[in-house]
Motif scaffolding. Sequence first.
Motif, short mmCIF file in Angstrom:
data_model
loop_
_atom_site.label_atom_id
_atom_site.label_comp_id
_atom_site.label_asym_id
_atom_site.label_seq_id
_atom_site.Cartn_x
_atom_site.Cartn_y
_atom_site.Cartn_z
N GLU A 31 13.43 36.77 20.45
CA GLU A 31 14.04 36.16 21.86
C GLU A 31 14.77 35.06 21.58
O GLU A 31 16.01 34.86 22.21
CB GLU A 31 12.83 36.10 22.58
N TRP A 32 14.41 34.26 20.81
CA TRP A 32 15.14 33.00 20.55
C TRP A 32 16.49 33.27 19.95
O TRP A 32 17.44 32.80 20.34
CB TRP A 32 14.30 31.83 19.61
N GLU A 33 16.63 34.24 18.91
CA GLU A 33 17.74 34.68 18.31
C GLU A 33 18.73 34.97 19.44
O GLU A 33 19.86 35.03 19.30
CB GLU A 33 17.49 35.80 17.13
N GLU A 34 18.23 35.88 20.25
CA GLU A 34 19.02 36.56 21.45
C GLU A 34 19.47 35.31 22.30
O GLU A 34 20.80 35.47 22.87
CB GLU A 34 18.27 37.60 22.15
N LYS A 35 18.79 34.40 22.33
CA LYS A 35 19.15 33.41 23.56
C LYS A 35 20.46 32.58 22.75
O LYS A 35 21.11 32.14 23.35
CB LYS A 35 17.86 32.43 23.83
N TYR A 36 20.13 32.35 21.38
CA TYR A 36 20.89 31.54 20.65
C TYR A 36 22.32 32.01 20.66
O TYR A 36 23.47 31.64 20.86
CB TYR A 36 20.52 31.38 19.35
#
Length: 96
Positions: A52-57
């Motif tokens: 999720e954090w990679e996608e947000k990044y």
Amino acid sequence: MSELIKIVDSLENKISKLLHKLEVLNNANIELEKELRDIKSSQENASKTVSEWEEKYNSLKLANSMLGSNTNKTEAKLKINTLIRELDHCIAQLSE
């Protein structure tokens, strides 16, 4: 005959000890399996969070490039071109 009784008692005692050890080991095995399930679940949750954090990044990086940042302009253009091609493909399928 007394010797035979001692041997049988000794065997019963050893069997009793072995059964107790088996029970203890089975209980330990159950606990370890539970702990393993908990750790796997925790690791799965951590992996989901990382994804999720990679996608947000990546979304933030793309948004910054669209706002005028020179660092990722080519990446933004490629992403926009990909989206346009996908839209064209969808429109073509709808019009058939």
